[in-house]
Design an enzyme around this catalytic site. Structure first.
Site, short mmCIF file in Angstrom:
data_model
loop_
_atom_site.label_atom_id
_atom_site.label_comp_id
_atom_site.label_asym_id
_atom_site.label_seq_id
_atom_site.Cartn_x
_atom_site.Cartn_y
_atom_site.Cartn_z
CG ASP A 187 -2.23 0.74 0.96
OD1 ASP A 187 -2.17 1.93 0.60
OD2 ASP A 187 -3.30 0.13 1.09
CG HIS A 261 -4.74 1.97 -1.87
ND1 HIS A 261 -4.74 2.67 -0.69
CD2 HIS A 261 -6.04 1.86 -2.23
CE1 HIS A 261 -5.98 2.96 -0.34
NE2 HIS A 261 -6.80 2.48 -1.26
CD GLU A 317 -10.41 3.60 -0.56
OE1 GLU A 317 -11.23 4.24 0.11
OE2 GLU A 317 -9.30 3.25 -0.12
C1 ACM Z 1 -10.64 -0.49 1.58
O1 ACM Z 1 -11.01 -0.30 2.74
N1 ACM Z 1 -10.21 0.52 0.84
C2 ACM Z 1 -10.64 -1.80 0.99
#
Ligand code: ACM
Length: 680
Positions: A187, A261, A317
């Site tokens: 991440d 991410h 996201e």
């Molecule tokens: C997440 O909480 N963005 C998977």
């Protein structure tokens, strides 16, 4: 009459057994019948294992029997025998995780159709042991899990946890019959897995100056910088973790985040970002063929390391902004006939899925992988809400449920003022337990496609081993039971009693658990609906709207008697935000008749971090005709600037007679939340 007396006697003798013998098993088995009497482990207790097909040829089971069951035995004269059998997969043993236990005074017989079933039987026997660790009640147990996937996710990117921590959690999780450990390995906050082909991921992208995520300035540093913090798993670490997990019947699922991410990837390999520079974007460039080469090379090393059938590729996201103006992304869209950036993301997910499938692996992704068209064989991890998983399941995909509001362990588990700072939200164990991952309200087809449930622990605010354990336990006990025990057998009061005992045991085994005994629970006002004279009356919104994300129950919110809880986003508080004027909230309540009034008030919630404030001014007025209002009071409040969650009642007391009551609250550029306008 005699029958009645007999029933009463039987009932009381059952209670005496339940009282006398420990029956605190989590997750609750499918069928448990106490038989009277007990089996006592002592130095003469021997065991026999038949037909074991465990990967280590039964060594682990032998070890467990000797070390887990027998460790604290006191010397007793009685002798006994445990017989563990793996029997062919027929009839009721068809499920490889099912088992039966038949414990009597002289002997315990355990049957299962696989080593996993025997392992789970041993976990149940361990939990049935009395305080001295040597007696279990005579009992018949037949047990079979509800779901094949019972998972826990640990985010090791935001704050790294080492292999010792992970192995310690495997001990506890496997004792609760959790069978999947999803590691969020990559991440923006740090890459945590050795990849031979891309050494900069762990020389550089795994390190930062801030010790904790909260102290971090968003930049990475070299691993040998004097104050570098971070870390990663070497391949040997992973092999050790995977093997340890497998010997506890847990599969480790690795997550490699893409296309979003990915700030750490783009800092180490900036040519993969649309900007071509580090620290500009978090999404990789999908127009660039090198992005595919990069992730495919990484997946080659990942599939070598992790025997798991599933590989998690993130997918959540993505901002998708840079793709809209990136030449390479635009060209890819034109060449492939992709109509928008959702389809561009979907293009990548499809290609990566094909790659994984060609390696004999299956893909899991967060539920945004459905955007722009879901890859054909992908399994959806439903986090934004249960509806995404239900939809995927209805469309014939497998789904795993981890809706954030009900399954994320980064939320407060008790009244926020009593807890270490959390990222937000309020998820007490009772709320978590209330979730049914595959309810009767969805179709049979959809229910059959739901593989299970997962607790997910993101760790932005969780920087230490102790804090991580505190957030895991006891809430993981709820997930374990939601994953294992059939819905019709689940009941919170009974679960809580058993969870208290099992949680205490975890504590005595050295885990830093949250003390469920001292739980404060819900905000007191939120438990009962309040009675007042505006209940059910019409609320007119005077040229003001609630914020789209915080409607609560819409127009009935302020007169439905339902009070808000600890968290502004719990669906009970209605939120207002206004930048045009300083008037955030302006409503009139029609009491339908001229009414004697002695009190008008509302509660407000404040948490300045997310910009939720008390009003700076409130005006309360009344009217007979709904047009000409008489002001009863103007209340100015002192701004409170700390970030401590707090509540304030802003009200008027006096004597008035009116049909209409108007309540106005003022604050500009800030959210104002209230739950009810109480009139007495
Ligand atoms: C997440 O909480 N963005 C998977």
């Amino acid at each position: 009459m005699r029958g009645l007396i007999l029933s009463i006697l039987l009932f009381f003798s059952f209670c005496v057994y339940a009282e006398k013998y420990n029956t605190d098993v989590v997750p609750l088995p499918m069928f448990v019948e106490l038989k009277g009497g007990e089996f006592t482990f002592d130095v003469n207790t021997s065991y026999k294992i038949e037909g074991v097909d465990a990967p280590d040829n039964g060594q682990l089971l032998k070890y467990l029997v000797k070390n887990c069951l027998n460790s604290s035995l006191t010397r007793k004269k009685n002798s006994g025998e445990i017989c563990l059998k793996i029997v062919p997969c027929v009839g009721k043993y068809e499920n490889p995780e099912a088992y039966t236990i038949c414990a009597r005074k002289k002997k315990i017989d355990v049957c299962a159709s696989s080593a996993a079933g025997l392992f789970y039987a041993i976990q149940t026997i361990k939990q049935l042991l009395d305080r001295n660790g040597n007696r279990v009640p005579a009992v018949d147990i037949y047990d079979i899990p509800r779901f094949p996937y019972r998972g826990v996710m640990i985010d090791v990117s935001r704050n790294f946890r080492n292999k010792e921590f992970i192995k310690k959690q495997i001990d506890a999780l496997s004792s609760l019959k959790i069978n999947r450990l999803h590691l969020h390995l990559t991440d923006g906050a740090g890459w945590r897995l050795q990849i031979d082909k891309y050494p900069r991921l762990t020389e550089f992208a795994a390190w930062r100056k801030g010790e904790t995520w909260k102290q971090w300035n968003g930049k990475y540093c070299e691993h040998d910088d004097a104050d570098a913090h971070g870390g990663f798993f070497t391949k040997d670490d992973i092999r050790e973790i995977v093997e340890y997990a497998a010997s506890h019947y847990i599969t480790v699922i690795p997550e490699i985040e893409m296309p979003a991410h990915s700030e750490e990837v783009l800092a180490a390999y900036p040519e993969l970002s649309c900007a071509g520079e580090p620290y500009k974007q978090s999404d990789v460039c999908i127009g660039n063929e090198k992005s595919f080469e990069f992730f495919q090379n990484i997946l080659d090393e990942v599939v070598e390391l992790f025997p798991s059938q599933y590989i998690h590729i993130g997918g959540d996201e993505a901002s998708k902004q840079a793709w809209k103006s990136c030449e390479k992304c635009q060209k890819r869209m034109a060449d492939e006939g992709l109509k928008d950036v959702d389809e561009l993301q979907s293009y990548m997910i499809h290609r990566i899925e094909q790659y994984l499938n060609s390696k004999g692996k299956s893909m899991i992704g967060w539920d945004e992988i459905m955007q722009g068209g879901l890859a054909p064989n992908a399994t959806v991890l439903s986090w934004r809400g249960p509806q995404y998983g239900f939809k995927a399941a209805e469309e014939g995909h497998f789904a795993i449920m981890t809706p954030s509001r009900l399954c994320y362990l980064d939320a407060y588990q008790d009244a926020p003022f009593s807890q270490p700072e959390a990222i937000g939200g309020y998820l007490p164990i009772s709320l978590m337990y209330s979730f049914d991952p595959a309810p009767d309200t969805i179709s049979v087809k959809a229910r059959n496609n739901i593989l299970g449930v997962q607790a997910s622990m993101f760790t932005e605010y969780i920087a230490t081993d102790e804090h991580a354990e505190y957030m895991l336990y006891p809430r993981v006990l709820a997930i374990a039971e939601m994953g294992w025990t059939r819905q019709n057998l689940r009941e919170f009061t009974d679960f809580r009693r058993r969870a208290l005992a099992v949680n205490d045991k975890l504590k005595s085994d050295g885990y830093n658990v949250f003390d469920l005994h001292s739980e404060i629970g819900n905000r007191p006002e939120s438990l009962e609906s309040i009675d007042h004279i505006a209940l059910g009356k019409k609320v007119i919104y005077n040229d003001c709207n609630w914020a789209e994300k915080y409607p609560a129950s819409g127009e009935s919110t302020f007169t439905d008697g339902v009070r808000g809880g600890w968290i502004y986003s719990d669906g009970r508080w209605q939120g207002f935000y206004n930048g045009d004027t300083d008037r955030a909230l302006d409503v009139t309540i029609d009491l339908e008749n001229l009414t004697d009034i002695s009190f008008i008030g509302a509660d407000f919630i404040k948490l300045s971090g997310p910009n939720v404030w008390f009003p700076e001014k409130v005006i309360i007025s009344v009217s007979d005709d709904g047009e000409n209002f008489t002001e009863l009071t103007t209340i100015l409040t002192e701004p409170v600037r700390d970030n401590v969650l707090s509540f304030k009642n802003i009200s008027w007391n006096g004597k008035a007679k009116a049909r209409y009551v108007r309540y106005q609250a003022f604050n500009r550029w800030r959210f104002v939340f209230t739950d009810e306008i109480v009139i007495k």
